[in-house]
Design a protein around this motif. Structure first.
Motif, PDB file in Angstrom:
ATOM      1  N   GLY A 319       0.786  -1.233   0.000  1.00 46.37           N
ATOM      2  CA  GLY A 319       0.000   0.000   0.000  1.00 46.37           C
ATOM      3  C   GLY A 319       0.807   1.266   0.000  1.00 46.37           C
ATOM      4  N   CYS A 320       2.146   1.177   0.191  1.00 43.72           N
ATOM      5  CA  CYS A 320       2.966   2.403   0.171  1.00 43.72           C
ATOM      6  C   CYS A 320       2.842   3.080  -1.189  1.00 43.72           C
ATOM      7  N   ARG A 321       2.881   2.291  -2.265  1.00 41.37           N
ATOM      8  CA  ARG A 321       2.501   2.777  -3.594  1.00 41.37           C
ATOM      9  C   ARG A 321       1.083   2.291  -3.882  1.00 41.37           C
ATOM     10  N   ARG A 322       0.445   2.900  -4.855  1.00 45.82           N
ATOM     11  CA  ARG A 322      -0.917   2.513  -5.189  1.00 45.82           C
ATOM     12  C   ARG A 322      -0.954   1.051  -5.606  1.00 45.82           C
ATOM     13  N   LEU A 323      -1.903   0.311  -5.038  1.00 45.55           N
ATOM     14  CA  LEU A 323      -2.059  -1.094  -5.372  1.00 45.55           C
ATOM     15  C   LEU A 323      -2.611  -1.241  -6.786  1.00 45.55           C
ATOM     16  N   THR A 324      -2.188  -2.268  -7.489  1.00 45.71           N
ATOM     17  CA  THR A 324      -2.719  -2.523  -8.823  1.00 45.71           C
ATOM     18  C   THR A 324      -3.014  -4.003  -8.969  1.00 45.71           C
ATOM     19  N   PRO A 325      -4.148  -4.368  -9.584  1.00 45.97           N
ATOM     20  CA  PRO A 325      -4.454  -5.785  -9.768  1.00 45.97           C
ATOM     21  C   PRO A 325      -3.426  -6.497 -10.646  1.00 45.97           C
ATOM     22  N   GLY A 326      -2.907  -5.776 -11.663  1.00 46.99           N
ATOM     23  CA  GLY A 326      -1.849  -6.351 -12.494  1.00 46.99           C
ATOM     24  C   GLY A 326      -2.259  -7.607 -13.220  1.00 46.99           C
ATOM     25  N   VAL A 327      -3.408  -7.578 -13.869  1.00 49.12           N
ATOM     26  CA  VAL A 327      -3.919  -8.775 -14.536  1.00 49.12           C
ATOM     27  C   VAL A 327      -2.938  -9.238 -15.615  1.00 49.12           C
ATOM     28  N   GLY A 328      -2.329 -10.409 -15.414  1.00 53.33           N
ATOM     29  CA  GLY A 328      -1.438 -11.012 -16.407  1.00 53.33           C
ATOM     30  C   GLY A 328      -0.026 -10.455 -16.430  1.00 53.33           C
ATOM     31  N   TYR A 329       0.270  -9.465 -15.596  1.00 54.67           N
ATOM     32  CA  TYR A 329       1.578  -8.800 -15.677  1.00 54.67           C
ATOM     33  C   TYR A 329       2.716  -9.703 -15.218  1.00 54.67           C
ATOM     34  N   LEU A 330       2.602 -10.267 -14.035  1.00 54.04           N
ATOM     35  CA  LEU A 330       3.685 -11.085 -13.498  1.00 54.04           C
ATOM     36  C   LEU A 330       3.942 -12.305 -14.379  1.00 54.04           C
TER      37      LEU A 330
END
Length: 594
Positions: A319-330
């Motif tokens: 949470g220090c940076r904005r959370l992102t769902p990151g669908v498919g990124y990793l």
């Protein structure tokens, strides 16, 4: 309510004397200029149209279309990281979203359709960019200079109240890397995308692993020859448990559209969950610890690469940076045609990127997913009666009152200004309460002989002191690089010191003791000629207060809030549906029942 016209150029004495001839609370004409026809500007136009008479409004928009950032951002994979059914106005659901995380094109269509449905275009002048706003000492109000982007001509306007709805994630910028002007390949920025560029079969460089970069990579990876993605720091990437991506079936969309209560129940359940996430941002809470463990596990499973796990999973709190769902990124980072370069880019050359590992990476196309200028300074001069420019006042640190006004800048209101809940939970609900608060101020300005209103400097100073103290116990204080703050160890300028629900409750009533108000003539001229508004309405009941029973609205804040939030209608277990936090009667966290 009776209206009366006082020209904008009328003297203070004329205003006060004119009021004495009419009933109390007579509505004088109010001229409003709003800057920006994105979500906030459109909502303000809607609210003024719905709730006011005897006003005039012009919304100046620099783009050829409305919807702001959702018109501008069209890069591959662009979407919102808030569930789509809850990225709507509370009163204006959309029945046919395609998925939990909808594309920017769908979101643009939602706000564009909203403007059309309520006829808001009549207030909007597109391709008009505000170049400056200057307090007019003779007339009061602001002299506004506007550039007509089609002709290049300067348009002059004047308003009693100026509203800046220009947005925070709107002023995109190139990365501050030497040599970017030397690059001879195709240079793109995610917020200034060129749809004519074909990436198929090309070697693409991608700078940045913020929200935009995280969305771009999995979208382009399947059809480019190769992606070299440049990452300089770790970040948390995972959907919150219970809010994974999901494409709605035809049957689900039909149920949303035709079965009474189904969509509203779904939206409420999501919103309760979003509002239950605030514990994520407080150090040492069960919610933060559990979420971090869940994110760490999810990231390790999807990366499945010790080298990347070591470099991309942060050592600072979730949470220090904005959370992102990151669908498919990793998952995309592990594909054969994706190369991850971790570290700093020291220079951009004619051919590509030279990194701190001493290696140059030649590229056909370079995509900069490097975000926006988030300093909160206005993008044009805003000058008060003392000749002070808000750009200068906020040069080192932007300090506002509740994210919507600045001390010493009268009759100037801001959407999503410094320290509002833009990253604390549902953001559109916060915009709605800002619009309502502004309407309360405008109503008082219109029905009283007020010349100026601005937050007191001491109120702003106290708010900033409280905010800084509160932030010490949040994860935002961790040493991560984030647009929430100007530097890793700097003051947190973007976020509200509390949850979104906390902000909504704080904004329900105007704290008039925090505002410096000046009047035209006697402050009680609004009492008028002795007649009330009721006596002017022949259809009103002139004995409305005589009743069979006490049906008054609650007078205490506590009882009023219980009525507004429908206290007693939701069970404790149902109130938190995923990754939530339960509080006891003293506001202490207890174990959540999920």
């Amino acid at each position: 309510m009776a209206d009366f016209l006082v020209p904008s150029s009328a003297s203070p004495e004329t205003d006060a004397q004119h009021r004495l001839k009419g009933p109390m609370h007579a509505q004088r004409h109010v001229r409003v200029v709003c800057i920006g026809a994105g979500a906030s500007g459109l909502l303000m136009a809607y609210k003024l149209q719905r709730h006011f008479t005897n006003y005039s409004l012009t919304v100046y928009e620099k783009n050829p279309e409305v919807s702001g950032t959702w018109f501008e951002n069209r890069y591959p994979g662009c979407a919102c990281d808030v569930p789509s059914h809850n990225y709507t106005w509370s009163f204006e659901p959309k029945l046919d979203w395609s998925a939990v995380y909808a594309s920017s094109r769908e979101i643009f269509a939602y706000f564009n359709d909203f403007a059309r449905k309520y006829g808001l275009q009549k207030y909007i002048k597109t391709q008009h960019q505000v170049a400056g706003a200057y307090w007019n000492k003779q007339q009061g109000g602001y002299h506004v200079q506007v550039t007509d982007l089609e002709t290049g001509n300067t348009v002059h306007d004047h308003c009693d109240i100026l509203i800046n709805a220009g947005g925070i994630l709107n002023n995109w910028q190139w990365p501050a890397i030497p040599g970017i002007d030397k690059y001879k390949g195709v240079l793109l920025h995610t917020a200034n995308w060129d749809d004519k560029i074909d990436l198929a079969g090309r070697h693409v460089g991608l700078i940045g692993n913020g929200s935009s970069g995280i969305q771009v990579l999995p979208t382009i990876q399947p059809y480019v020859q190769k992606v070299t993605t440049f990452i300089r720091e770790p970040t948390w990437v995972s959907p919150v448990q219970g809010l994974e991506q999901h494409v709605f079936s035809d049957q689900e969309r039909l149920d949303f559209a035709t079965k009474p209560g189904v969509l509203n129940a779904y939206r409420k359940n999501i919103e309760r969950g979003l509002n239950g996430q605030f514990g994520i941002f407080l150090k040492g809470t069960n919610t933060n610890n559990d979420t971090e463990s869940y994110f760490r596990q999810q990231m390790a499973e999807k990366l499945h690469n010790p080298y990347l796990e070591e470099r991309l999973i942060p050592n600072w709190h979730v949470g220090c940076r904005r959370l992102t769902p990151g669908v498919g990124y990793l998952e995309a980072l592990g594909k054969e045609n994706v190369e991850v370069v971790y570290g700093e880019i020291t220079e951009i050359t004619e051919r590509g990127c030279l990194c701190d590992n001493g290696q140059e990476y030649p590229l056909d196309v370079l995509i900069c997913a490097t975000g926006f200028n988030t300093s909160f300074k206005p993008r044009f001069p805003v000058v008060n009666a003392a000749g002070q420019n808000l750009q200068d006042m906020w040069a080192s640190e932007a300090q506002s009152y509740f994210g919507l006004a600045a001390a010493d800048f009268p009759n100037y209101l801001i959407f999503l200004g410094p320290n509002c809940p833009i990253g604390n939970g549902p953001v559109l609900s916060a915009i709605e309460c800002q619009a309502d608060y502004m309407c309360k101020l405008i109503d008082r300005f219109q029905t009283h002989n007020i010349s100026t209103f601005a937050p007191k400097a001491e109120a702003v100073a106290d708010f900033i002191a409280h905010k800084d103290q509160f932030m010490q116990k949040t994860v935002w204080q961790d040493p991560c690089r984030s647009w929430y703050k100007g530097r890793p160890d700097g003051p947190i300028t973007a976020l509200w010191p509390g949850s979104t629900l906390h902000y909504i409750e704080a904004m329900m009533e105007v704290r008039h003791d925090d505002w410096e108000v000046k009047y035209n003539g006697n402050r009680f001229a609004w009492l008028g000629n002795g007649y009330s508004q009721t006596e002017l309405d022949p259809t009103a009941d002139w004995a409305y207060y005589v009743r069979d029973q006490d049906d008054d609205e609650p007078l205490s804040r506590g009882r009023k809030l219980q009525q507004i939030n429908k206290s007693g209608t939701v069970s404790t277990q149902g109130a938190v549906s995923f990754t939530g936090v339960n509080l006891d009667e003293n506001g202490k966290e207890v174990e959540a029942k999920l």
